[in-house]
Design a protein around this motif. Structure first.
Motif, PDB file in Angstrom:
ATOM      1  N   ASP A 132      48.369  46.881  81.604  1.00  5.50           N
ATOM      2  CA  ASP A 132      49.414  47.230  82.023  1.00  5.50           C
ATOM      3  C   ASP A 132      50.178  46.768  82.885  1.00  5.50           C
ATOM      4  O   ASP A 132      51.483  45.883  82.932  1.00  5.50           O
ATOM      5  CB  ASP A 132      49.876  49.298  82.192  1.00  5.50           C
ATOM      6  CG  ASP A 132      49.144  49.573  80.414  1.00  5.50           C
ATOM      7  OD1 ASP A 132      49.631  48.771  79.448  1.00  5.50           O
ATOM      8  OD2 ASP A 132      49.772  50.614  80.730  1.00  5.50           O
ATOM      9  N   GLU A 133      49.858  46.733  83.763  1.00  5.17           N
ATOM     10  CA  GLU A 133      50.026  45.629  85.463  1.00  5.17           C
ATOM     11  C   GLU A 133      50.235  44.465  85.031  1.00  5.17           C
ATOM     12  O   GLU A 133      51.492  43.355  85.224  1.00  5.17           O
ATOM     13  CB  GLU A 133      49.200  46.443  86.492  1.00  5.17           C
ATOM     14  CG  GLU A 133      49.571  47.269  87.340  1.00  5.17           C
ATOM     15  CD  GLU A 133      49.027  48.089  88.439  1.00  5.17           C
ATOM     16  OE1 GLU A 133      47.861  46.461  88.609  1.00  5.17           O
ATOM     17  OE2 GLU A 133      48.616  48.818  88.523  1.00  5.17           O
ATOM     18  N   ARG A 185      50.274  43.240  81.763  1.00  2.76           N
ATOM     19  CA  ARG A 185      51.442  42.645  80.616  1.00  2.76           C
ATOM     20  C   ARG A 185      53.108  42.701  81.811  1.00  2.76           C
ATOM     21  O   ARG A 185      53.993  41.715  81.161  1.00  2.76           O
ATOM     22  CB  ARG A 185      51.263  43.887  79.781  1.00  2.76           C
ATOM     23  CG  ARG A 185      50.517  43.451  79.194  1.00  2.76           C
ATOM     24  CD  ARG A 185      50.723  45.003  78.064  1.00  2.76           C
ATOM     25  NE  ARG A 185      49.430  44.738  76.819  1.00  2.76           N
ATOM     26  CZ  ARG A 185      48.369  45.637  76.264  1.00  2.76           C
ATOM     27  NH1 ARG A 185      48.756  46.999  77.853  1.00  2.76           N
ATOM     28  NH2 ARG A 185      47.516  45.780  76.446  1.00  2.76           N
ATOM     29  N   THR A 186      53.493  43.671  82.516  1.00  2.61           N
ATOM     30  CA  THR A 186      54.904  43.059  82.995  1.00  2.61           C
ATOM     31  C   THR A 186      54.416  42.119  84.039  1.00  2.61           C
ATOM     32  O   THR A 186      55.605  41.969  84.054  1.00  2.61           O
ATOM     33  CB  THR A 186      54.942  44.253  84.342  1.00  2.61           C
ATOM     34  OG1 THR A 186      54.067  46.026  83.714  1.00  2.61           O
ATOM     35  CG2 THR A 186      55.724  45.002  84.820  1.00  2.61           C
ATOM     36  N   GLY A 211      43.269  50.745  81.541  1.00  2.00           N
ATOM     37  CA  GLY A 211      44.232  50.269  81.078  1.00  2.00           C
ATOM     38  C   GLY A 211      45.326  50.303  81.236  1.00  2.00           C
ATOM     39  O   GLY A 211      46.316  49.120  81.458  1.00  2.00           O
ATOM     40  N   LYS A 212      45.438  50.509  82.524  1.00  2.00           N
ATOM     41  CA  LYS A 212      46.299  50.044  83.649  1.00  2.00           C
ATOM     42  C   LYS A 212      46.446  48.611  84.108  1.00  2.00           C
ATOM     43  O   LYS A 212      47.718  48.427  84.728  1.00  2.00           O
ATOM     44  CB  LYS A 212      46.224  51.862  85.322  1.00  2.00           C
ATOM     45  CG  LYS A 212      46.129  53.421  84.671  1.00  2.00           C
ATOM     46  CD  LYS A 212      45.699  53.599  86.126  1.00  2.00           C
ATOM     47  CE  LYS A 212      45.954  55.543  85.768  1.00  2.00           C
ATOM     48  NZ  LYS A 212      45.587  55.849  87.071  1.00  2.00           N
TER      49      LYS A 212
END
Length: 94
Positions: free
Chosen positions: A56-57, A59-60, A52-53
């Motif tokens: 998220d990275e 996606r950023t 998940g982390k």
């Protein structure tokens, strides 16, 4: 008749010992399986958190790339307008 009764009692005691040993082995095996299951659940939870982390990275990063990309539509429009203007100028100059 006490001899056969003693013999039966001895055999029953041996059987009881065998059954107790078998149950102890089964309990030990089950304890190992429960420990492995708990460890697998912890590993899966950690893997989900890490994934998940990382998502998220990513996606950023993708959002940052989308914001900073070259505006190709604007460049294409400017090129078209410049070409048309050059064509009009060349026609008027002749």
């Amino acid at each position: 008749m006490t001899v056969p009764d003693a013999s039966v009692a001895v055999e029953l005691e041996r059987l009881r010992g065998t059954v107790a040993t078998g149950f102890a082995e089964v309990k030990g095996s089950l304890a190992v399986l429960v420990e492995r299951s708990a460890r697998n659940e912890q590993d899966l939870k950690q893997l989900r958190e890490d994934t998940g982390k990382e998502l998220d990275e990513l996606r950023t990063d993708v959002e940052a790339l989308n914001k900073n990309r070259c505006p190709l539509a604007a460049v294409g429009a400017l090129t078209g307008v410049a070409g048309a203007a050059t064509g009009v100028i060349s026609l008027l100059v002749r």
